[in-house]
Design an enzyme around this catalytic site. Structure first.
Site, PDB file in Angstrom:
ATOM      1  N   LYS A  18       0.829  -1.213   0.000  1.00  0.00           N
ATOM      2  CA  LYS A  18       0.000   0.000   0.000  1.00  0.00           C
ATOM      3  C   LYS A  18       0.854   1.250   0.000  1.00  0.00           C
ATOM      4  O   LYS A  18       0.610   2.192  -0.749  1.00  0.00           O
ATOM      5  CB  LYS A  18      -0.908   0.033   1.250  1.00  0.00           C
ATOM      6  CG  LYS A  18      -2.060  -0.885   1.148  1.00  0.00           C
ATOM      7  CD  LYS A  18      -3.425  -0.257   1.340  1.00  0.00           C
ATOM      8  CE  LYS A  18      -3.770   0.911   0.476  1.00  0.00           C
ATOM      9  NZ  LYS A  18      -4.963   0.748  -0.318  1.00  0.00           N
ATOM     10  N   GLU A  34      -4.999   7.830   6.684  1.00  0.00           N
ATOM     11  CA  GLU A  34      -5.578   8.537   5.543  1.00  0.00           C
ATOM     12  C   GLU A  34      -6.811   9.299   6.002  1.00  0.00           C
ATOM     13  O   GLU A  34      -7.484   8.892   6.943  1.00  0.00           O
ATOM     14  CB  GLU A  34      -6.051   7.531   4.470  1.00  0.00           C
ATOM     15  CG  GLU A  34      -4.968   6.987   3.586  1.00  0.00           C
ATOM     16  CD  GLU A  34      -5.507   6.013   2.545  1.00  0.00           C
ATOM     17  OE1 GLU A  34      -6.746   5.923   2.371  1.00  0.00           O
ATOM     18  OE2 GLU A  34      -4.681   5.335   1.922  1.00  0.00           O
ATOM     19  N   HIS A  71     -16.055  -6.368   1.466  1.00  0.00           N
ATOM     20  CA  HIS A  71     -14.994  -6.372   0.448  1.00  0.00           C
ATOM     21  C   HIS A  71     -15.160  -7.465  -0.591  1.00  0.00           C
ATOM     22  O   HIS A  71     -14.254  -7.771  -1.345  1.00  0.00           O
ATOM     23  CB  HIS A  71     -13.609  -6.422   1.097  1.00  0.00           C
ATOM     24  CG  HIS A  71     -13.471  -5.380   2.171  1.00  0.00           C
ATOM     25  ND1 HIS A  71     -13.575  -4.041   1.892  1.00  0.00           N
ATOM     26  CD2 HIS A  71     -13.324  -5.479   3.507  1.00  0.00           C
ATOM     27  CE1 HIS A  71     -13.479  -3.361   3.027  1.00  0.00           C
ATOM     28  NE2 HIS A  71     -13.329  -4.201   4.022  1.00  0.00           N
ATOM     29  N   ARG A  79      -4.076  -8.397 -12.052  1.00  0.00           N
ATOM     30  CA  ARG A  79      -4.603  -9.662 -12.572  1.00  0.00           C
ATOM     31  C   ARG A  79      -5.815  -9.398 -13.453  1.00  0.00           C
ATOM     32  O   ARG A  79      -6.306  -8.271 -13.503  1.00  0.00           O
ATOM     33  CB  ARG A  79      -5.052 -10.537 -11.395  1.00  0.00           C
ATOM     34  CG  ARG A  79      -6.125  -9.837 -10.572  1.00  0.00           C
ATOM     35  CD  ARG A  79      -6.851 -10.725  -9.605  1.00  0.00           C
ATOM     36  NE  ARG A  79      -8.021 -10.057  -9.061  1.00  0.00           N
ATOM     37  CZ  ARG A  79      -8.028  -9.256  -7.996  1.00  0.00           C
ATOM     38  NH1 ARG A  79      -6.919  -9.005  -7.337  1.00  0.00           N
ATOM     39  NH2 ARG A  79      -9.148  -8.693  -7.605  1.00  0.00           N
TER      40      ARG A  79
HETATM   41  C1  MV4 Z   1     -10.963   3.747   2.266  1.00  0.00           C
HETATM   42  C2  MV4 Z   1     -12.322   4.073   2.413  1.00  0.00           C
HETATM   43  C3  MV4 Z   1     -12.636   5.384   2.743  1.00  0.00           C
HETATM   44  N1  MV4 Z   1     -11.642   6.282   2.927  1.00  0.00           N
HETATM   45  N2  MV4 Z   1     -10.031   4.691   2.463  1.00  0.00           N
HETATM   46  C4  MV4 Z   1     -11.586  -0.946   1.706  1.00  0.00           C
HETATM   47  C5  MV4 Z   1     -10.681  -1.990   1.207  1.00  0.00           C
HETATM   48  C6  MV4 Z   1      -9.395  -1.341   0.992  1.00  0.00           C
HETATM   49  N3  MV4 Z   1      -8.835  -1.785  -0.224  1.00  0.00           N
HETATM   50  C7  MV4 Z   1      -9.662   0.125   1.003  1.00  0.00           C
HETATM   51  N4  MV4 Z   1     -10.982   0.295   1.489  1.00  0.00           N
HETATM   52  C8  MV4 Z   1     -11.471   1.530   1.777  1.00  0.00           C
HETATM   53  N5  MV4 Z   1     -10.573   2.503   1.944  1.00  0.00           N
HETATM   54  C9  MV4 Z   1     -10.368   5.917   2.791  1.00  0.00           C
HETATM   55  N6  MV4 Z   1      -9.412   6.816   2.991  1.00  0.00           N
HETATM   56  C10 MV4 Z   1     -13.266   3.072   2.215  1.00  0.00           C
HETATM   57  C11 MV4 Z   1     -12.843   1.786   1.915  1.00  0.00           C
HETATM   58  C12 MV4 Z   1     -13.865   0.802   1.747  1.00  0.00           C
HETATM   59  C13 MV4 Z   1     -14.142   0.247   0.474  1.00  0.00           C
HETATM   60  C14 MV4 Z   1     -13.443   0.587  -0.659  1.00  0.00           C
HETATM   61  C15 MV4 Z   1     -13.737   0.020  -1.885  1.00  0.00           C
HETATM   62  C16 MV4 Z   1     -14.768  -0.898  -1.996  1.00  0.00           C
HETATM   63  C17 MV4 Z   1     -15.470  -1.248  -0.895  1.00  0.00           C
HETATM   64  C18 MV4 Z   1     -15.185  -0.692   0.356  1.00  0.00           C
HETATM   65  C19 MV4 Z   1     -15.921  -1.061   1.477  1.00  0.00           C
HETATM   66  C20 MV4 Z   1     -15.631  -0.524   2.705  1.00  0.00           C
HETATM   67  C21 MV4 Z   1     -14.592   0.402   2.833  1.00  0.00           C
END
Ligand code: MV4
Length: 511
Positions: free
Chosen positions: A124, A208, A243, A300
């Site tokens: 990340k 973040e 997710h 992928r």
């Molecule tokens: C976030 C976010 C809101 N704000 N970052 C979830 C999985 C990980 N890959 C990153 N994720 C998130 N990061 C910030 N700064 C909300 C999520 C998130 C999310 C992102 C994409 C698809 C589904 C999600 C479900 C819950 C939270």
């Protein structure tokens, strides 16, 4: 795709996966005139990929660590059977830099990006730094691991609450904590660190700014081995739970041509910055003001790639094969615009009304939908066993329509034709979703499905298909309520009458 300098066209490719994606890749190989070989575990010996492939090899017992994850054994098998390349599908070894490296060293082509690109995007914090250098917008926040709680507190004050703690090694939501106020940060910091340590063997975390109710919009890209990178438009993937994506569509109902142009250009910059080759996806969070931020890159072919295929007319597996053979991305990949609208629903062997509990078993009866605009990428057939060992994805139902309205009509028809007996599936959830006004209007965000499920708004409301059962259930429920009423007042209300709830439960049991 122009195949200019192809010195060694593939004669045979080993598919290192199972289920619907192995079937998809085998079909792509057949179309390309390349011989297919597939690995399978003992419980998958009667699986669909084994039936479809030209050759099939048992790689071990059911647990994936003893079969689909045996990197060395798989590479050795490829060498033994004279396969020129390995297609990893998604999951299992698809984003394992060590596996890509092992293939390279064994002289077997890994159909995907370089081990370095996989490793860089797998971190990340490293990918955030690289994206910032490449002028790709990332969510405001840190690019260094936090050393102490005091540092976390100070930095959170600086960027302002709400904030999100994330594992630097992470991805997929592990080691992630949302912090609304300063009095929550100490416990969240400890929890995130210990979860990160347990999940990734690395307990460092960073901060973040939290993006409120964003959409998840991702861009499909392709890169050839001659330095050309193209973007093929977006997929809207906001409908997910924990997710796990549930519905995907292309194009996104909220992405304008101008926003698409900017997101695609940004995704190309992101891919170029890591020297990306083959198929990949750049994930963004799109906030309510229309700003977008790089989240991560998936190195992928993705589960939801068919919606892009449906609106672009391209074959992404074919493109992967051509790229891996040294082909150049031709002009048909330039300035690709979506034509019509595609929606994919993931049919899982899970019970959506009992916490998405897995529902393994034998598929006793199976009928798939047909007709205009329907594509079905299935990994099972009537009589097949759904083992408990793997991801419970049974099939992806993909529909195309000239616009979103027609795609929804066709999806509705397609779902009404589906019959799956012997196991529980997510089909009733999709029927309910198609009746939901927010979904119909394209008002989606990443929290929507969990909120609606929590509030019981997506309860199955099918026509009663077993009237006898419904009558018996109603009578039983009536008797039960009579018994209760003698000691305590019957609780009235709720959205639906009790007998209908009971009937629905009975019906779902027999689904
Ligand atoms: C976030 C976010 C809101 N704000 N970052 C979830 C999985 C990980 N890959 C990153 N994720 C998130 N990061 C910030 N700064 C909300 C999520 C998130 C999310 C992102 C994409 C698809 C589904 C999600 C479900 C819950 C939270």
């Amino acid at each position: 795709m122009t195949r200019t300098v192809v010195n060694n066209p593939f004669q045979k490719v080993l598919v290192a996966n199972r289920g619907e994606i192995a079937a998809r890749v085998i079909r792509g190989l057949r179309d390309a005139g390349i011989r297919s070989a597939v690995i399978y575990s003992e419980v998958d010996r009667r699986g669909l990929p084994v039936l479809l492939a030209d050759e099939a090899y048992c790689i071990g017992p059911a647990p994936s660590t003893e079969s689909y994850l045996r990197a060395e054994a798989i590479v050795e098998l490829a060498q033994e059977i004279g396969a020129d390349a390995i297609h990893p599908g998604y999951g299992f070894l698809a984003e394992n830099a060590g596996f890509a490296d092992l293939c390279a060293r064994a002289g077997v082509k890994f159909i995907g990006p370089s081990a370095t690109a996989i490793a860089t995007m797998g971190s990340k914090i490293e990918s955030r730094r690289l994206m910032q250098q490449a002028d790709v917008p990332v969510v405001p926040g840190g690019t260094e691991a936090l050393e102490t709680l005091e540092e976390a507190i100070a930095f959170a004050e600086e960027i302002g609450y709400p904030v999100m703690l994330k594992a630097t090694a992470g991805g997929g939501g592990k080691g992630m904590r949302l912090v609304h106020r300063s009095d929550e940060i100490a416990s969240a910091y400890r929890a995130a660190r210990s979860e990160a340590g347990a999940s990734f063997g690395n307990d460092s975390v960073y901060l973040e700014k939290y993006i409120v109710e964003p959409r998840h919009v991702e861009i499909q890209i392709l890169g050839d081995e001659h330095g050309k990178v193209v973007a093929l438009g977006e997929r809207e993937c906001s409908l997910q739970r924990r997710h796990q994506k549930v519905v995907e569509e292309a194009p996104s109902p909220v992405v304008s041509r101008e926003l698409r142009r900017r997101m695609c250009a940004t995704a190309v910059r992101a891919a170029e910055a890591v020297g990306y080759t083959n198929a990949g996806t750049v994930e963004f969070l799109l906030d309510r003001t229309g700003e977008f931020y790089f989240l991560e890159m998936n190195t992928r072919l993705q589960v939801e790639h068919p919606v892009t295929e449906m609106v672009t007319g391209l074959d992404l597996v074919r493109a992967q094969l051509e790229i891996a053979q040294g082909g150049r991305l031709g002009s048909e990949f330039d300035d690709v615009q979506p034509d019509g609208h595609a929606i994919e629903v993931r049919l899982y062997a899970e019970d959506p009304y009992h916490g998405f509990a897995p529902s393994p078993g034998t598929i006793r009866r199976l009928r798939w939908p047909e007709g205009p605009g329907i594509r079905n990428d299935a990994g099972v057939y009537e009589g097949a066993e759904v083992p408990i060992y793997y991801d419970p994805l049974l099939a992806k139902l993909i529909v195309w329509g000239r616009d979103r309205e027609q795609a929804m009509e066709r999806l509705s028809r397609a779902l009404s034709e589906v019959r799956i007996e012997g196991i529980r599936t997510t089909v009733p959830l999709f029927k309910a979703l198609l009746e939901d006004e927010d979904f119909r209007q394209g008002r989606l965000d990443i929290g929507m499905l969990d909120r609606k499920m929590g509030e019981g708004e997506l309860a199955a409301d099918q026509k009663i298909e077993f009237p006898e059962l419904a009558i018996i259930a109603a009578a039983l429920e009536h008797l039960r309520s009579q018994v209760r009423s003698s000691t305590a007042p019957v609780r009235e209300g709720g959205k639906r009458e009790r007998w209908r709830q009971a009937a629905r439960r009975e019906m779902l049991r027999g689904n």
